[in-house]
Write a protein that holds these residues in place. Structure first.
Motif, PDB file in Angstrom:
ATOM      1  N   GLN A  16       1.072  -1.404  -0.279  1.00 51.74           N
ATOM      2  CA  GLN A  16       0.283  -0.080  -0.045  1.00 51.74           C
ATOM      3  C   GLN A  16       0.752   1.560   0.408  1.00 51.74           C
ATOM      4  OE1 GLN A  16      -2.901  -0.321   3.156  1.00 51.74           O
ATOM      5  NE2 GLN A  16      -4.339  -0.446   1.517  1.00 51.74           N
ATOM      6  N   GLY A  17       0.288   2.364  -0.738  1.00 47.82           N
ATOM      7  CA  GLY A  17       0.643   3.655  -0.940  1.00 47.82           C
ATOM      8  C   GLY A  17       0.762   4.646   0.412  1.00 47.82           C
ATOM      9  N   PHE A  18       1.201   4.189   1.536  1.00 48.25           N
ATOM     10  CA  PHE A  18       1.558   5.290   2.348  1.00 48.25           C
ATOM     11  C   PHE A  18       2.934   5.512   3.228  1.00 48.25           C
ATOM     12  CE2 PHE A  18      -0.294   1.496   4.517  1.00 48.25           C
ATOM     13  CZ  PHE A  18       0.222   1.439   5.536  1.00 48.25           C
ATOM     14  N   PRO A  19       3.098   6.536   4.111  1.00 46.49           N
ATOM     15  CA  PRO A  19       4.301   6.732   4.659  1.00 46.49           C
ATOM     16  C   PRO A  19       4.464   6.250   5.247  1.00 46.49           C
ATOM     17  CG  PRO A  19       3.409   9.083   3.690  1.00 46.49           C
ATOM     18  CD  PRO A  19       2.000   7.920   3.536  1.00 46.49           C
ATOM     19  N   ASP A  20       5.943   5.174   5.544  1.00 46.21           N
ATOM     20  CA  ASP A  20       5.591   5.348   7.020  1.00 46.21           C
ATOM     21  C   ASP A  20       6.745   6.533   7.683  1.00 46.21           C
ATOM     22  OD1 ASP A  20       8.073   5.071   5.642  1.00 46.21           O
ATOM     23  OD2 ASP A  20       9.323   3.427   6.870  1.00 46.21           O
ATOM     24  N   PHE A  21       6.338   7.146   7.893  1.00 44.77           N
ATOM     25  CA  PHE A  21       6.870   8.563   9.111  1.00 44.77           C
ATOM     26  C   PHE A  21       6.526   9.420   9.045  1.00 44.77           C
ATOM     27  CE2 PHE A  21       7.982   8.889   3.789  1.00 44.77           C
ATOM     28  CZ  PHE A  21       6.984   9.728   3.758  1.00 44.77           C
ATOM     29  N   GLU A  22       6.396  10.206  10.243  1.00 49.20           N
ATOM     30  CA  GLU A  22       5.597  11.342  10.386  1.00 49.20           C
ATOM     31  C   GLU A  22       5.481  12.439   9.614  1.00 49.20           C
ATOM     32  OE1 GLU A  22       6.853  13.679  14.108  1.00 49.20           O
ATOM     33  OE2 GLU A  22       5.811  12.134  15.381  1.00 49.20           O
ATOM     34  N   GLY A  23       4.057  12.340   9.510  1.00 50.65           N
ATOM     35  CA  GLY A  23       3.962  13.797   9.048  1.00 50.65           C
ATOM     36  C   GLY A  23       4.606  15.163   8.567  1.00 50.65           C
ATOM     37  N   ASP A  24       4.050  16.169   7.539  1.00 44.93           N
ATOM     38  CA  ASP A  24       5.024  16.745   8.091  1.00 44.93           C
ATOM     39  C   ASP A  24       4.923  18.150   9.592  1.00 44.93           C
ATOM     40  OD1 ASP A  24       5.316  19.606   5.818  1.00 44.93           O
ATOM     41  OD2 ASP A  24       4.385  20.713   7.401  1.00 44.93           O
ATOM     42  N   ASP A  25       6.212  18.657   9.906  1.00 43.73           N
ATOM     43  CA  ASP A  25       6.106  18.912  10.992  1.00 43.73           C
ATOM     44  C   ASP A  25       4.926  20.071  11.276  1.00 43.73           C
ATOM     45  OD1 ASP A  25       8.304  17.419  12.244  1.00 43.73           O
ATOM     46  OD2 ASP A  25       9.989  19.143  11.377  1.00 43.73           O
ATOM     47  N   LEU A 226     -11.857  19.779 -13.304  1.00 41.57           N
ATOM     48  CA  LEU A 226     -12.694  19.921 -12.440  1.00 41.57           C
ATOM     49  C   LEU A 226     -10.714  18.987 -11.823  1.00 41.57           C
ATOM     50  CD1 LEU A 226     -15.970  18.864 -11.609  1.00 41.57           C
ATOM     51  CD2 LEU A 226     -14.658  19.494 -10.107  1.00 41.57           C
ATOM     52  N   THR A 227     -10.274  20.087 -11.122  1.00 39.05           N
ATOM     53  CA  THR A 227      -8.832  19.388 -10.895  1.00 39.05           C
ATOM     54  C   THR A 227      -9.048  19.288  -9.234  1.00 39.05           C
ATOM     55  OG1 THR A 227      -8.046  21.080 -11.812  1.00 39.05           O
ATOM     56  CG2 THR A 227      -6.620  19.702 -10.395  1.00 39.05           C
ATOM     57  N   VAL A 228      -8.732  17.630  -9.055  1.00 35.43           N
ATOM     58  CA  VAL A 228      -8.685  17.199  -7.374  1.00 35.43           C
ATOM     59  C   VAL A 228      -6.946  17.672  -6.476  1.00 35.43           C
ATOM     60  CG1 VAL A 228      -8.602  15.465  -6.114  1.00 35.43           C
ATOM     61  CG2 VAL A 228     -10.493  16.091  -7.981  1.00 35.43           C
ATOM     62  N   GLY A 229      -7.314  17.542  -5.619  1.00 37.91           N
ATOM     63  CA  GLY A 229      -5.973  18.032  -4.609  1.00 37.91           C
ATOM     64  C   GLY A 229      -6.254  17.288  -3.512  1.00 37.91           C
ATOM     65  N   SER A 230      -4.548  16.220  -2.590  1.00 40.35           N
ATOM     66  CA  SER A 230      -5.054  16.237  -0.870  1.00 40.35           C
ATOM     67  C   SER A 230      -4.076  16.272  -0.324  1.00 40.35           C
ATOM     68  CB  SER A 230      -5.110  15.024  -1.938  1.00 40.35           C
ATOM     69  OG  SER A 230      -5.371  13.788  -0.392  1.00 40.35           O
ATOM     70  N   ALA A 231      -4.343  17.104   0.798  1.00 42.43           N
ATOM     71  CA  ALA A 231      -3.187  17.398   1.889  1.00 42.43           C
ATOM     72  C   ALA A 231      -2.330  15.605   1.734  1.00 42.43           C
ATOM     73  CB  ALA A 231      -3.935  17.390   3.102  1.00 42.43           C
ATOM     74  N   SER A 232      -3.500  14.904   2.013  1.00 42.45           N
ATOM     75  CA  SER A 232      -2.611  13.020   2.194  1.00 42.45           C
ATOM     76  C   SER A 232      -0.869  12.933   1.325  1.00 42.45           C
ATOM     77  CB  SER A 232      -3.848  12.278   1.204  1.00 42.45           C
ATOM     78  OG  SER A 232      -4.269  12.028   2.245  1.00 42.45           O
ATOM     79  N   LYS A 233      -1.271  13.398   0.168  1.00 42.76           N
ATOM     80  CA  LYS A 233       0.273  13.270   0.031  1.00 42.76           C
ATOM     81  C   LYS A 233       1.275  14.896  -0.010  1.00 42.76           C
ATOM     82  CE  LYS A 233      -2.253  10.019  -2.255  1.00 42.76           C
ATOM     83  NZ  LYS A 233      -1.689   8.924  -1.979  1.00 42.76           N
ATOM     84  N   MET A 234       0.549  15.496   0.089  1.00 37.88           N
ATOM     85  CA  MET A 234       1.175  16.837   0.184  1.00 37.88           C
ATOM     86  C   MET A 234       2.028  16.764   1.110  1.00 37.88           C
ATOM     87  SD  MET A 234       0.591  20.337  -0.918  1.00 37.88           S
ATOM     88  CE  MET A 234      -0.931  20.792  -2.058  1.00 37.88           C
ATOM     89  N   PHE A 235       1.760  16.512   2.336  1.00 38.29           N
ATOM     90  CA  PHE A 235       1.958  16.685   3.920  1.00 38.29           C
ATOM     91  C   PHE A 235       1.948  15.576   4.632  1.00 38.29           C
ATOM     92  CE2 PHE A 235      -0.289  21.156   3.024  1.00 38.29           C
ATOM     93  CZ  PHE A 235       0.611  21.960   2.961  1.00 38.29           C
TER      94      PHE A 235
END
Ligand code: PMP
Length: 390
Positions: A16-25, A226-235
Motif C-alpha cells: 500500500q502507498g502510504f508513508p511509514d514516517f511522520e507527517g509534515d512538521d 475539475l482538479t483534485v488535490g489532497s493534503a494526504s500526499k502533500m503533507f
C-alpha cells in the motif's frame, strides 16, 4: 496481499502507498494546537465543531495563494466560487464525477488506474471506457489513436491522473496539450487527479519534460476541468482525510458543494485548520514546497533507483525509476511467474510485499507487471533491499 502483509515473517510492506514516517512538521505542530484544550477561548473551542461546508475561508484562501505561487502563469483560483475542501481527495473525485455525469455518460479512464475510478464512475451512473497505457513509461496514446477513442465513445468526462498512480508517469507538455485539445474539440470535461503534484522528482530539468503541468492551464480548459488535490500526499498525512477540488466553472462548483454537503458536510475542522497553517508555512519557501518535500522527493527517487537495481540484479526484473509519484512498476516476465505468483513468492520467500498490477486494470490486464511503493523511509527501504538480497 493485504492479508499476507500482516504475516510475522514480513520484513517490508511495499504494497500500500502510504508513508511509514511522520507527517509534515508544520502540519503536526498546528494540529496539536488546534486539537488542544480551548482554555476558555471561544474561537478555539469552535474549532472542534463543523466548519463551513466549503471549508474554512482561510484555508480556501491559503490554497488559492499556494496555487498562485506554484503555478505563476496560471489563473488565480477564486477561493469562494471555484474551490471547495472535501473529506479527502477520494471524496473530491466522487463528488466531481457525480456532479458531472448523467446516466449512461461515457467516461474515459486510462489504465492502469487508481482502482477507485471505476466504482465512482459506475456509482455516478456513468460507463467507464478504459484506454490501455503500455509499459515501459505508460505514455498517453498518440493523437491518431486517442482521437479515434474520442470519436467512437464521445466521452462526457475524461479522468486524467498526473503524476500517475501506479506508473509514476509524469505527463509531458505534448501529452497535456493533446488531451486538452481533444477535450475542447469533443466538448468533454476533465477530472484531473493531481494528488501527487508535488512528487515530481527532477522538476525544471533541462529536458523540460519532468515538471508537473496542470491541464486546467491549457487553452479552453479552465472552465471544463475539475482538479483534485489532497493534503494526504502533500503533507504525508493520509489519515487526515483533507482534500479539495477546484474548477473555473462556478455552476459545477456549486453542484459539487451541494453534493459534498450531503455526503460528509465538511472535513475535520481542526485538521483543515492545520492544513491551512502548513500551507502558510510552505508558501514563502522555494517553489512553495512544504519544508520536508525536497528531501522526501530525493529519498523516494533514490528508493526507486535502488529497488529497481536490486530487483534487476536478483530476479531479472526490468524497469526504471519513474519521474514522479509513489510507486515503481517492474516487468517480471523473466521469472516465468505471473504477477500474482511472483508477489506471493516474494512475500513468502523474501518477506517483501508488492502488488500485482492486474489490480489496476478492468479488462485484458498484462500479467507480467508488479508495483512496489517507494514512498517509504530510507530505513524501511534498506530493510527491503537486505531482505531481497538475502
Ligand atoms: N488519486 C490517486 C491517484 C491516489 O493514489 C489516491 C490515494 N492513494 C487518491 C486519489 C486519494 O487520496 P486521498 O483520498 O488520500 O486524498
Amino acid at each position: 496481499m493485504t492479508e499476507l502483509a500482516k504475516g510475522p515473517h514480513i520484513k517490508a510492506d511495499l504494497g500500500q502507498g502510504f508513508p511509514d514516517f511522520e507527517g509534515d512538521d508544520a502540519a503536526l505542530v498546528a494540529a496539536r494546537t488546534h486539537l488542544g484544550p480551548a482554555e476558555g477561548d471561544a474561537a478555539r473551542a469552535r474549532l472542534q465543531q463543523y466548519s463551513a461546508v466549503s471549508g474554512p475561508p482561510s484555508l480556501r484562501e491559503a490554497l488559492a495563494e499556494w496555487y498562485a505561487k506554484r503555478y505563476a502563469d496560471g489563473r488565480r483560483i477564486d477561493g469562494d466560487k471555484e474551490l471547495i475542501v472535501c473529506t479527502s481527495g477520494t471524496e473530491a473525485l466522487y463528488v466531481a464525477l457525480a456532479s458531472l455525469l448523467e446516466p449512461g455518460d461515457n467516461v474515459l479512464v486510462f489504465e492502469p488506474a487508481f482502482p477507485w475510478y471505476r466504482p465512482h464512475v459506475e456509482a455516478a451512473g456513468g460507463k467507464m471506457v478504459a484506454v490501455q497505457l503500455r509499459f515501459p513509461g505508460f505514455p498517453l496514446p498518440g493523437e491518431g489513436e486517442l482521437r479515434a477513442v474520442f470519436e467512437e465513445h464521445r466521452p462526457r468526462v475524461v479522468v486524467f491522473n498526473t503524476p500517475h498512480n501506479p506508473s509514476g508517469h509524469v505527463a509531458s507538455r505534448g501529452e497535456v496539450a493533446l488531451l486538452a485539445r481533444l477535450c475542447v474539440e469533443f466538448d468533454a470535461f476533465c477530472v484531473s487527479d493531481e494528488v501527487y503534484e508535488v512528487f515530481v522528482f527532477a522538476p525544471g530539468q533541462s529536458s523540460g519534460k519532468v515538471e508537473h503541468l496542470r491541464i486546467c492551464d491549457e487553452p479552453g480548459m479552465w472552465e471544463r476541468t475539475l482538479t483534485v488535490g489532497s493534503a494526504s500526499k502533500m503533507f504525508s498525512v493520509t489519515g487526515w482525510r483533507v482534500g479539495w477540488l477546484y474548477t473555473g466553472c462556478p455552476e459545477l462548483l456549486a453542484a459539487c458543494r451541494a453534493l459534498h454537503g450531503y455526503i460528509t458536510y465538511c472535513a475535520p475542522t481542526p485538521l483543515q485548520e492545520a492544513v491551512k497553517d502548513a500551507l502558510l508555512d510552505a508558501i514563502p519557501r522555494p517553489e512553495a514546497l512544504p519544508a520536508q518535500l525536497p528531501a522526501l522527493r530525493a529519498a523516494f527517487h533514490a528508493n526507486a533507483s535502488s529497488l529497481a537495481a536490486c530487483m534487476g540484479a536478483r530476479f531479472g526484473a526490468a524497469g526504471e525509476a519513474p519521474d514522479g509519484g509513489y510507486f515503481l512498476v517492474l516487468d517480471i516476465s523473466s521469472s516465468g511467474k505471473t504477477d500474482f505468483q511472483f508477489c506471493e513468492w516474494l512475500a513468502k520467500e523474501k518477506g517483501v510485499v508488492a502488488i500485482p498490477m492486474q489490480m489496476f486494470y478492468s479488462h485484458d490486464p498484462p500479467s507480467n507487471l508488479i508495483r512496489l511503493a517507494i514512498c517509504k523511509s530510507p530505513a524501511l527501504m534498506a530493510k527491503a533491499i537486505a531482505a531481497l538480497e538475502s
